[in-house]
Design a protein around this motif. Structure first.
Motif, mmCIF file in Angstrom:
data_model
loop_
_atom_site.group_PDB
_atom_site.id
_atom_site.type_symbol
_atom_site.label_atom_id
_atom_site.label_comp_id
_atom_site.label_asym_id
_atom_site.label_seq_id
_atom_site.Cartn_x
_atom_site.Cartn_y
_atom_site.Cartn_z
ATOM 1 N N GLU A 66 -29.555 -24.362 -7.881
ATOM 2 C CA GLU A 66 -30.500 -24.443 -8.997
ATOM 3 C C GLU A 66 -31.479 -23.271 -8.981
ATOM 4 O O GLU A 66 -31.838 -22.739 -10.037
ATOM 5 C CB GLU A 66 -31.228 -25.780 -8.968
ATOM 6 C CG GLU A 66 -30.322 -26.945 -9.334
ATOM 7 C CD GLU A 66 -30.956 -28.314 -9.133
ATOM 8 O OE1 GLU A 66 -32.056 -28.401 -8.526
ATOM 9 O OE2 GLU A 66 -30.340 -29.306 -9.569
ATOM 10 N N VAL A 69 -29.603 -20.219 -10.339
ATOM 11 C CA VAL A 69 -29.498 -20.275 -11.804
ATOM 12 C C VAL A 69 -30.840 -19.932 -12.440
ATOM 13 O O VAL A 69 -30.905 -19.169 -13.413
ATOM 14 C CB VAL A 69 -28.980 -21.657 -12.256
ATOM 15 C CG1 VAL A 69 -29.158 -21.852 -13.750
ATOM 16 C CG2 VAL A 69 -27.518 -21.814 -11.855
ATOM 17 N N TRP A 103 -22.548 -18.928 -15.636
ATOM 18 C CA TRP A 103 -22.679 -19.653 -14.380
ATOM 19 C C TRP A 103 -22.631 -21.147 -14.656
ATOM 20 O O TRP A 103 -22.943 -21.609 -15.745
ATOM 21 C CB TRP A 103 -23.971 -19.291 -13.651
ATOM 22 C CG TRP A 103 -25.175 -19.317 -14.535
ATOM 23 C CD1 TRP A 103 -25.969 -20.391 -14.834
ATOM 24 C CD2 TRP A 103 -25.716 -18.220 -15.262
ATOM 25 N NE1 TRP A 103 -26.957 -20.026 -15.694
ATOM 26 C CE2 TRP A 103 -26.837 -18.694 -15.975
ATOM 27 C CE3 TRP A 103 -25.372 -16.882 -15.379
ATOM 28 C CZ2 TRP A 103 -27.597 -17.878 -16.788
ATOM 29 C CZ3 TRP A 103 -26.134 -16.069 -16.199
ATOM 30 C CH2 TRP A 103 -27.243 -16.567 -16.880
ATOM 31 N N GLU A 104 -22.208 -21.886 -13.633
ATOM 32 C CA GLU A 104 -22.101 -23.337 -13.731
ATOM 33 C C GLU A 104 -22.192 -23.922 -12.330
ATOM 34 O O GLU A 104 -21.695 -23.335 -11.366
ATOM 35 C CB GLU A 104 -20.758 -23.697 -14.368
ATOM 36 C CG GLU A 104 -20.513 -25.169 -14.535
ATOM 37 C CD GLU A 104 -19.139 -25.442 -15.115
ATOM 38 O OE1 GLU A 104 -18.530 -26.447 -14.685
ATOM 39 O OE2 GLU A 104 -18.679 -24.659 -15.966
ATOM 40 N N LEU A 115 -21.244 -23.128 -6.873
ATOM 41 C CA LEU A 115 -21.762 -22.287 -7.936
ATOM 42 C C LEU A 115 -20.600 -21.440 -8.442
ATOM 43 O O LEU A 115 -20.000 -20.686 -7.681
ATOM 44 C CB LEU A 115 -22.904 -21.393 -7.418
ATOM 45 C CG LEU A 115 -23.581 -20.500 -8.431
ATOM 46 C CD1 LEU A 115 -24.221 -21.313 -9.547
ATOM 47 C CD2 LEU A 115 -24.646 -19.646 -7.743
#
Length: 163
Positions: A66, A69, A103-104, A115
Motif C-alpha cells: 500500500e 502504491v 499496478w495492482e 504487487l
C-alpha cells in the motif's frame, strides 16, 4: 630489503608493488560499491517505449504494498534539482527509460500480498538479450523494480514487444 623481508628498509620495487596493490583494492572497491556518474534526470523517457513487461513481487506485507502504491500516486521526487516521476525506473544509479504504468495488489498466502506492476520501457536488444538499464528481461528472471522511492524484488511474468 634485508634478508628478503619487507620490514626494514624498503626499496623502490617494494614501494611500487605496495602502491599497485593499494590502487587495485581501491579500484575493485569502487566498482563493487557502484560509484559512477549519475545520468541527467529527465521526466519523460527519451525514446519511444518498445517493450511492455509485467512484474510480480515476492510476497510482501500489505502495508509495504500500500505504501508503494501511494508512492507511485504521489509527488515527484527530487533528483539533483530536477523533479522525477515516482514511477520512473531507476537502477545502477541511473534513471532508465522505463515507467511503471499500472499496478495492482492481490492476496498471497500467510497474510501477505503480491504487487503486480506493468512497466513500459525502451529496451535494447543484442545477441538474444533484451535489456532495460542494467537488467536482462526474460519471463521468470529475478527482477528488482526500483524507483527513486520504492524498491521491490520479484520476477518478470510477461514480456511483450511494442510496435
Amino acid at each position: 630489503m634485508k634478508n628478503g623481508k619487507l620490514f626494514g628498509k624498503l626499496n623502490i620495487i617494494d614501494i611500487l608493488v605496495l602502491l599497485i596493490l593499494i590502487a587495485a583494492v581501491v579500484f575493485v572497491g569502487m566498482r563493487l560499491m557502484g560509484h559512477g556518474a549519475e545520468a541527467p534526470a529527465t521526466e519523460t523517457p527519451q525514446a519511444q517505449a518498445n517493450l511492455r513487461y509485467t512484474f510480480l513481487s515476492n510476497p510482501i506485507p500489505r502495508e509495504l504494498a500500500e505504501n508503494a502504491v501511494a508512492a507511485f500516486e504521489g509527488e515527484d521526487a527530487d533528483f539533483g534539482g530536477t523533479p522525477v516521476s515516482p514511477r520512473r525506473i531507476y537502477n545502477n544509479n541511473l534513471l532508465v527509460d522505463a515507467m511503471i504504468t499500472d499496478w495492482e495488489i492481490s492476496e498471497a498466502p500467510d497474510d501477505m500480498v503480491y504487487l503486480h506492476l506493468t512497466i513500459e520501457a525502451t529496451a535494447t536488444y543484442s545477441t538474444g538479450r533484451c535489456t532495460v538499464g542494467s537488467q536482462d528481461l526474460r519471463i521468470g528472471v529475478s527482477y528488482t523494480a526500483k524507483t527513486l522511492v520504492v524498491e521491490v524484488v520479484g520476477r518478470v511474468t510477461g514480456v511483450e514487444k511494442l510496435s
